[in-house]
Design a protein around this motif. Sequence first.
Motif, mmCIF file in Angstrom:
data_model
loop_
_atom_site.group_PDB
_atom_site.id
_atom_site.type_symbol
_atom_site.label_atom_id
_atom_site.label_comp_id
_atom_site.label_asym_id
_atom_site.label_seq_id
_atom_site.Cartn_x
_atom_site.Cartn_y
_atom_site.Cartn_z
ATOM 1 N N THR A 268 69.049 94.084 -11.916
ATOM 2 C CA THR A 268 69.192 95.572 -12.515
ATOM 3 C C THR A 268 69.719 96.436 -11.423
ATOM 4 O O THR A 268 70.225 97.398 -11.447
ATOM 5 C CB THR A 268 67.703 95.888 -13.035
ATOM 6 O OG1 THR A 268 67.370 95.248 -14.028
ATOM 7 C CG2 THR A 268 67.797 97.438 -13.441
ATOM 8 N N MET A 269 69.170 96.174 -10.042
ATOM 9 C CA MET A 269 69.566 96.824 -8.889
ATOM 10 C C MET A 269 70.925 96.809 -8.268
ATOM 11 O O MET A 269 71.390 97.113 -7.207
ATOM 12 C CB MET A 269 68.593 96.907 -8.031
ATOM 13 C CG MET A 269 67.194 97.227 -8.364
ATOM 14 S SD MET A 269 67.012 98.967 -9.081
ATOM 15 C CE MET A 269 66.869 99.642 -7.443
ATOM 16 N N LEU A 270 71.592 95.611 -8.947
ATOM 17 C CA LEU A 270 72.672 95.081 -8.071
ATOM 18 C C LEU A 270 74.072 95.184 -9.063
ATOM 19 O O LEU A 270 73.842 95.278 -10.126
ATOM 20 C CB LEU A 270 72.581 93.354 -8.321
ATOM 21 C CG LEU A 270 71.151 92.855 -7.757
ATOM 22 C CD1 LEU A 270 70.984 91.531 -7.488
ATOM 23 C CD2 LEU A 270 70.835 93.588 -6.331
ATOM 24 N N ASP A 271 75.107 95.242 -8.244
ATOM 25 C CA ASP A 271 76.501 95.225 -8.472
ATOM 26 C C ASP A 271 76.835 93.674 -9.149
ATOM 27 O O ASP A 271 76.112 92.799 -9.176
ATOM 28 C CB ASP A 271 77.507 95.648 -7.681
ATOM 29 C CG ASP A 271 77.429 94.811 -6.453
ATOM 30 O OD1 ASP A 271 77.426 93.573 -6.526
ATOM 31 O OD2 ASP A 271 77.783 95.193 -5.250
ATOM 32 N N ALA A 272 77.891 93.840 -9.861
ATOM 33 C CA ALA A 272 78.430 92.656 -10.614
ATOM 34 C C ALA A 272 78.855 91.355 -9.626
ATOM 35 O O ALA A 272 78.220 90.412 -9.968
ATOM 36 C CB ALA A 272 79.692 92.851 -11.482
ATOM 37 N N SER A 273 79.225 91.719 -8.565
ATOM 38 C CA SER A 273 79.539 90.707 -7.723
ATOM 39 C C SER A 273 78.389 90.055 -7.338
ATOM 40 O O SER A 273 78.108 88.692 -7.151
ATOM 41 C CB SER A 273 80.458 91.085 -6.645
ATOM 42 O OG SER A 273 79.797 92.107 -5.884
ATOM 43 N N THR A 274 77.294 90.760 -6.670
ATOM 44 C CA THR A 274 76.035 90.271 -6.219
ATOM 45 C C THR A 274 75.211 89.516 -7.161
ATOM 46 O O THR A 274 74.760 88.406 -7.187
ATOM 47 C CB THR A 274 75.089 91.299 -5.560
ATOM 48 O OG1 THR A 274 75.967 92.098 -4.689
ATOM 49 C CG2 THR A 274 73.834 90.770 -5.034
ATOM 50 N N THR A 275 75.404 90.002 -8.517
ATOM 51 C CA THR A 275 74.803 89.346 -9.623
ATOM 52 C C THR A 275 75.235 88.008 -9.813
ATOM 53 O O THR A 275 74.615 87.060 -9.895
ATOM 54 C CB THR A 275 74.843 90.252 -10.707
ATOM 55 O OG1 THR A 275 74.040 91.611 -10.960
ATOM 56 C CG2 THR A 275 74.036 89.495 -11.996
ATOM 57 N N ALA A 276 76.777 87.908 -9.671
ATOM 58 C CA ALA A 276 77.223 86.570 -10.021
ATOM 59 C C ALA A 276 76.942 85.771 -8.986
ATOM 60 O O ALA A 276 76.626 84.435 -9.136
ATOM 61 C CB ALA A 276 78.755 86.780 -10.224
ATOM 62 N N ALA A 277 76.828 86.056 -7.855
ATOM 63 C CA ALA A 277 76.646 85.376 -6.595
ATOM 64 C C ALA A 277 75.053 84.665 -6.803
ATOM 65 O O ALA A 277 74.808 83.533 -6.603
ATOM 66 C CB ALA A 277 76.772 85.896 -5.305
ATOM 67 N N LEU A 278 74.171 85.464 -7.106
ATOM 68 C CA LEU A 278 72.763 85.032 -7.120
ATOM 69 C C LEU A 278 72.469 84.198 -8.356
ATOM 70 O O LEU A 278 71.786 83.433 -8.202
ATOM 71 C CB LEU A 278 71.872 86.328 -7.208
ATOM 72 C CG LEU A 278 71.817 87.143 -5.915
ATOM 73 C CD1 LEU A 278 70.345 88.110 -6.282
ATOM 74 C CD2 LEU A 278 71.530 86.178 -4.780
ATOM 75 N N VAL A 279 73.221 84.544 -9.375
ATOM 76 C CA VAL A 279 73.119 83.435 -10.315
ATOM 77 C C VAL A 279 73.705 82.044 -10.070
ATOM 78 O O VAL A 279 73.214 81.144 -10.408
ATOM 79 C CB VAL A 279 73.823 83.835 -11.780
ATOM 80 C CG1 VAL A 279 73.833 82.884 -13.130
ATOM 81 C CG2 VAL A 279 72.827 85.322 -12.457
ATOM 82 N N ALA A 280 74.734 82.217 -9.246
ATOM 83 C CA ALA A 280 75.579 80.858 -8.712
ATOM 84 C C ALA A 280 74.468 80.081 -8.123
ATOM 85 O O ALA A 280 74.474 78.884 -8.287
ATOM 86 C CB ALA A 280 76.690 81.096 -8.232
ATOM 87 N N VAL A 281 73.713 80.797 -7.343
ATOM 88 C CA VAL A 281 72.719 80.031 -6.179
ATOM 89 C C VAL A 281 71.711 79.249 -7.349
ATOM 90 O O VAL A 281 71.386 78.262 -6.976
ATOM 91 C CB VAL A 281 72.019 81.192 -5.176
ATOM 92 C CG1 VAL A 281 70.985 80.538 -4.490
ATOM 93 C CG2 VAL A 281 73.083 81.787 -4.147
ATOM 94 N N ILE A 282 71.084 80.090 -8.290
ATOM 95 C CA ILE A 282 70.109 79.582 -9.087
ATOM 96 C C ILE A 282 70.650 78.567 -9.931
ATOM 97 O O ILE A 282 69.957 77.254 -9.799
ATOM 98 C CB ILE A 282 69.619 80.816 -9.966
ATOM 99 C CG1 ILE A 282 68.719 81.684 -9.047
ATOM 100 C CG2 ILE A 282 68.710 79.962 -10.902
ATOM 101 C CD1 ILE A 282 68.325 83.016 -9.758
ATOM 102 N N ARG A 283 72.000 78.496 -10.245
ATOM 103 C CA ARG A 283 72.240 77.231 -10.875
ATOM 104 C C ARG A 283 72.406 76.165 -10.064
ATOM 105 O O ARG A 283 72.103 75.064 -10.451
ATOM 106 C CB ARG A 283 73.805 77.872 -11.735
ATOM 107 C CG ARG A 283 73.606 78.593 -12.980
ATOM 108 C CD ARG A 283 74.997 78.916 -13.497
ATOM 109 N NE ARG A 283 74.906 79.390 -14.608
ATOM 110 C CZ ARG A 283 75.846 80.153 -15.423
ATOM 111 N NH1 ARG A 283 77.160 80.528 -14.765
ATOM 112 N NH2 ARG A 283 75.853 80.658 -16.591
ATOM 113 N N ALA A 284 72.994 76.385 -8.877
ATOM 114 C CA ALA A 284 73.150 75.226 -7.743
ATOM 115 C C ALA A 284 71.825 74.661 -7.645
ATOM 116 O O ALA A 284 71.556 73.420 -7.524
ATOM 117 C CB ALA A 284 73.917 75.700 -6.595
#
Length: 207
Positions: free
Chosen positions: A156-172
Amino acid sequence: MLTAHDITAGYQKPVITGVSLTVREGQTIGLAGPSGSGKSTLARVLALLHKPFSGTVSIDGETVTRFRFKAAQRTSVGVLFQQPRLSVDPRFTLRQAIAEPLPHNDVEDLADLVMLTADLLDRRPHEVSDGQLQRACLARALALKPRYLICDEMTTMLDASTTAALVAVIRAYQQETNAGVFAISHDNTLLARWADETVRLSAPLPR
C-alpha cells in the motif's frame, strides 16, 4: 497447510464470521474485500497474533491452541504488515531490525536477498524511505525461513517498481522453500497477477 476453519473473530464484536480457507505449500492465496470486511483481522488470526472467538487454525495438521506465545508454531508463519513504520522500533537501525528474530543470522545475506544496499543497514527508520524500510521488514520476516508468509497490504505504501521487486523476492523464496503465501490487497490487478486463487470477503452487514 495453513488452515482457518469456521473462524469468527473481532475485538469487542465479530468482524468476520464463519470464514474458512486453506493456504497450501507453494501456493499463493489472495484475499480481497472492502475496508471493514475484516481482512487484517483474519491476517492476524492466521499469523497467530489474535485469538478468534471461535473456529480453529491449524499448521501442517496441528491445531493451534495458544496464540502469540507458542514459539514453535509462531515461527512457522512470517508476517509483513501494511505500515512498516509501525512495525519497527524507531530506535533500531535496519541491521538491528532485520536481526531481531535471530540475532546471529547473517544480516548481509538477508539484506542482499531483498536488494537492500549495505550503506542503508546502519540507518534508522526515519533516515530511509517506506520502500527501503519495507524491504528490511521483508528480510526480517524471512529470517527464520517460515513455511508460510502472510502479506497484509504490504504494498500500500509502495510505488510500482518496489512492489514488483518485493513480489519477485517472495516468489523466489517460494520456489526455493515451497512456502505458502497469503497475500491481502485492495489491488485486484496485483492479486490477479500474483495469486493462484483469490478469496473475497464481503463488508459486514450493519447492526
